[in-house]
Scaffold this motif. Sequence first.
Motif, mmCIF file in Angstrom:
data_model
loop_
_atom_site.group_PDB
_atom_site.id
_atom_site.type_symbol
_atom_site.label_atom_id
_atom_site.label_comp_id
_atom_site.label_asym_id
_atom_site.label_seq_id
_atom_site.Cartn_x
_atom_site.Cartn_y
_atom_site.Cartn_z
ATOM 1 N N LEU A 95 31.600 63.884 65.509
ATOM 2 C CA LEU A 95 31.883 63.404 66.656
ATOM 3 C C LEU A 95 31.485 63.376 68.091
ATOM 4 C CD1 LEU A 95 33.363 60.491 66.980
ATOM 5 C CD2 LEU A 95 35.795 60.936 67.054
ATOM 6 N N VAL A 96 31.608 64.721 68.119
ATOM 7 C CA VAL A 96 31.203 65.230 69.719
ATOM 8 C C VAL A 96 29.759 65.525 69.712
ATOM 9 C CG1 VAL A 96 31.630 67.499 71.163
ATOM 10 C CG2 VAL A 96 33.245 66.411 70.182
ATOM 11 N N VAL A 97 29.090 65.806 68.666
ATOM 12 C CA VAL A 97 27.901 66.307 68.421
ATOM 13 C C VAL A 97 27.225 64.595 68.538
ATOM 14 C CG1 VAL A 97 25.899 65.887 66.353
ATOM 15 C CG2 VAL A 97 27.534 67.700 66.581
ATOM 16 N N ASP A 98 27.678 63.645 67.967
ATOM 17 C CA ASP A 98 26.843 62.014 68.023
ATOM 18 C C ASP A 98 27.381 61.065 69.534
ATOM 19 O OD1 ASP A 98 27.026 61.984 65.690
ATOM 20 O OD2 ASP A 98 28.384 60.597 65.257
ATOM 21 N N LEU A 99 28.023 61.736 70.027
ATOM 22 C CA LEU A 99 28.099 61.265 71.803
ATOM 23 C C LEU A 99 27.852 62.233 72.958
ATOM 24 C CD1 LEU A 99 31.773 59.384 70.980
ATOM 25 C CD2 LEU A 99 29.188 58.030 71.000
ATOM 26 N N ALA A 100 28.063 62.746 72.972
ATOM 27 C CA ALA A 100 28.600 64.187 73.569
ATOM 28 C C ALA A 100 26.388 64.408 73.965
ATOM 29 C CB ALA A 100 29.343 65.989 73.721
ATOM 30 N N GLY A 101 26.483 64.461 72.571
ATOM 31 C CA GLY A 101 24.337 65.176 72.948
ATOM 32 C C GLY A 101 23.397 64.921 73.348
ATOM 33 N N ALA B 123 27.399 73.390 70.569
ATOM 34 C CA ALA B 123 28.190 74.252 69.759
ATOM 35 C C ALA B 123 28.724 73.805 68.646
ATOM 36 C CB ALA B 123 28.761 74.453 71.213
ATOM 37 N N ALA B 124 28.888 72.083 69.136
ATOM 38 C CA ALA B 124 29.421 71.070 67.613
ATOM 39 C C ALA B 124 28.338 71.311 66.580
ATOM 40 C CB ALA B 124 29.928 69.733 68.677
ATOM 41 N N GLN B 125 27.839 71.358 67.200
ATOM 42 C CA GLN B 125 26.550 71.491 65.429
ATOM 43 C C GLN B 125 27.197 72.657 64.891
ATOM 44 O OE1 GLN B 125 23.039 71.237 67.361
ATOM 45 N NE2 GLN B 125 22.838 69.214 66.450
ATOM 46 N N SER B 126 27.438 73.721 65.370
ATOM 47 C CA SER B 126 27.585 75.256 64.952
ATOM 48 C C SER B 126 29.026 74.736 64.341
ATOM 49 C CB SER B 126 27.977 76.373 66.517
ATOM 50 O OG SER B 126 28.236 77.443 65.706
ATOM 51 N N LEU B 127 30.392 74.227 64.740
ATOM 52 C CA LEU B 127 31.262 74.049 64.168
ATOM 53 C C LEU B 127 31.354 73.228 62.719
ATOM 54 C CD1 LEU B 127 34.490 74.478 65.051
ATOM 55 C CD2 LEU B 127 34.383 72.316 66.080
ATOM 56 N N CYS B 128 30.926 71.920 63.124
ATOM 57 C CA CYS B 128 29.594 71.513 61.767
ATOM 58 C C CYS B 128 29.201 72.249 60.442
ATOM 59 C CB CYS B 128 28.665 70.854 62.282
ATOM 60 S SG CYS B 128 29.898 69.049 63.056
ATOM 61 N N ASN B 129 28.582 73.233 60.863
ATOM 62 C CA ASN B 129 28.391 74.026 60.125
ATOM 63 C C ASN B 129 29.179 75.164 59.453
ATOM 64 O OD1 ASN B 129 25.414 73.255 60.770
ATOM 65 N ND2 ASN B 129 24.821 75.244 62.260
ATOM 66 N N LEU B 130 30.081 75.286 60.255
ATOM 67 C CA LEU B 130 31.458 76.070 59.708
ATOM 68 C C LEU B 130 32.609 75.478 59.155
ATOM 69 C CD1 LEU B 130 33.133 78.867 60.772
ATOM 70 C CD2 LEU B 130 34.302 77.657 61.972
ATOM 71 N N VAL C 282 20.014 57.147 60.583
ATOM 72 C CA VAL C 282 20.706 58.018 61.651
ATOM 73 C C VAL C 282 20.847 58.913 60.950
ATOM 74 C CG1 VAL C 282 21.636 57.902 63.761
ATOM 75 C CG2 VAL C 282 19.936 56.445 63.595
ATOM 76 N N LEU C 283 21.394 60.170 61.294
ATOM 77 C CA LEU C 283 22.097 60.860 60.584
ATOM 78 C C LEU C 283 22.974 62.048 61.329
ATOM 79 C CD1 LEU C 283 19.550 62.850 57.975
ATOM 80 C CD2 LEU C 283 21.741 61.474 57.636
ATOM 81 N N GLY C 284 24.316 62.509 61.183
ATOM 82 C CA GLY C 284 24.974 63.010 62.325
ATOM 83 C C GLY C 284 24.802 64.382 62.656
ATOM 84 N N HIS C 285 25.131 64.881 61.577
ATOM 85 C CA HIS C 285 25.397 66.095 61.021
ATOM 86 C C HIS C 285 23.886 66.029 60.229
ATOM 87 C CE1 HIS C 285 25.303 70.542 60.485
ATOM 88 N NE2 HIS C 285 25.699 70.379 59.718
ATOM 89 N N HIS D 23 18.778 69.870 55.924
ATOM 90 C CA HIS D 23 17.421 69.347 54.990
ATOM 91 C C HIS D 23 18.003 68.957 53.949
ATOM 92 C CE1 HIS D 23 14.350 70.302 51.892
ATOM 93 N NE2 HIS D 23 13.693 70.403 52.901
ATOM 94 N N SER D 24 18.840 68.330 53.196
ATOM 95 C CA SER D 24 19.663 67.892 51.902
ATOM 96 C C SER D 24 20.113 66.283 52.325
ATOM 97 C CB SER D 24 20.653 67.997 50.779
ATOM 98 O OG SER D 24 22.024 68.174 51.938
ATOM 99 N N GLY D 25 20.447 66.386 53.486
ATOM 100 C CA GLY D 25 20.710 65.160 53.932
ATOM 101 C C GLY D 25 19.087 64.238 54.377
#
Lengths: 146, 200
Positions: free
Chosen positions: A73-79, A88-95, B98-101, B104-106
Motif C-alpha cells: 500500500l505504501v509502495v502504491d501510494l507514496a511512491g 523502503a516499502a519495496q524492501s519491506l515487500c521483499n522481506l 499494473v503491478l504493485g510489487h 520477474h515472475s509477476g
Amino acid sequence: MRRVYPKLRLHNTLRDPLGISVEQAVQRATSEMEAFSGEAFVVVDAAIAKLREMCAPGQGELDPSTVFDQAELVVDLAGLYTPPLCLAAQSLCNLAQKAMQSGSIDRGAVSVHVETLLLLRSMDGKESPTTRAIIDGLVAVVAKAR
Amino acid sequence: MTGAIPSGTRINLESSVVLLIDDNRMSLDILNSAFMGFGVRDRLRVDSVDEAKRTLKSRNVDLVVVEAGMPEDSAFAFMRWLRHEAAEPVCYTPVVMVLGHTTHSGVTRARDAGANFVVAKPISAGTLLSRVIWIARGRRAFLKGDSFAGPDRRFHNLGIPAGIDGRRAEDLGMDLGGPVDPNLSQSEVDMMMKPMKVEL
C-alpha cells in the motif's frame, strides 16, 4: 495458433492534428495525480502506523502476508510523491515475500523497516546520498534475513 | 520521462474510451486522474472484474488498465476471460497491467496472461503515456490459440533460437551466424529505407 492483426481505434489517436503534445499530456496528468497527495498520505500514514502496531511487543506472531499488504500500500501510494519511501516499502515487500516462502518473519528486520519508513516520512521526500545509504542498509537487512 | 517517445509527438485521446479496474479506491482515483490529464473524456472506473466484464459487453472500450494484485487472482481470471472467452473484437482490446510489487515472475505471468504491457507501481504519468503510445503505434500481431491468446510475446522479432524449428510458417529454422559488420545506427537504417539529400 491463429495470427490476427486487429484494427485498434487507438492507432488513430496519433494521427489527429488536434491533439496535445506528449509533454503537455504528461504535465497535466502529473498535476492531476499530485492533487491526491494529501489523501494518499493519510492512507500511507495509517499503513505505517498499522505496521508499527504489529511490531510492538506482545502482539504475537507477525503475519508475512499482512506485512506485505501494508508495505505494498505504501509502495502504491507514496511512491508517486516520495521515491525513498517507496524504495523502503519495496524492501519491506521483499522481506515479507521471503518470509512467505520460509514460513517465518524476522520481527527485528520488520521493525528496522518500519522505523525507517517513519524516518523517511519525516524527511523532505527527495532522493539524496543520505536516503540512498539508508535504503542500501535495508537491502542488506533483507539479504541477511532467513 | 516518456521513454523513447520523440519530443513533439502529439496525441489526441479525447474520443478514446478507457476502462480502469482496481479494487483500491485511492489507486483507482490516481489512475483516473492520470487519464484525465491525458485528455481522455470517457473513463470508466470499476472496482471488480465482474463489473469490468459487464462493461466490456455493453461498451466499446479502446484500452483496459487493470491492477494485477486484486484479491483471489481475479485480474488474471479476467485476463483469461477477456483473451479466451470474450467475443471478437473485444478479445483484442489492448490491456496494460499494473503491478504493485514488480518481480520477474509477476511480469512474466502478466505477459503470459495476454497483457500488452506491464506498468510497475508507483505509476508515473510519463511511463503510462509511453505505453499507451507504444500500443497506438504498434502493429503487434495477436496470437489466438488454446494455450495462449494475446499480443505476440516475441514482438522484438528476435526469432527462434538457433537449431530449433519454429512452429509458425514464417519462422526461419537456419542459424544466421554472428554479425560481420558493426550494427547500423538508426539514421543509417533510415537512409537505407528512405534515402534523403544531405548537405555537404
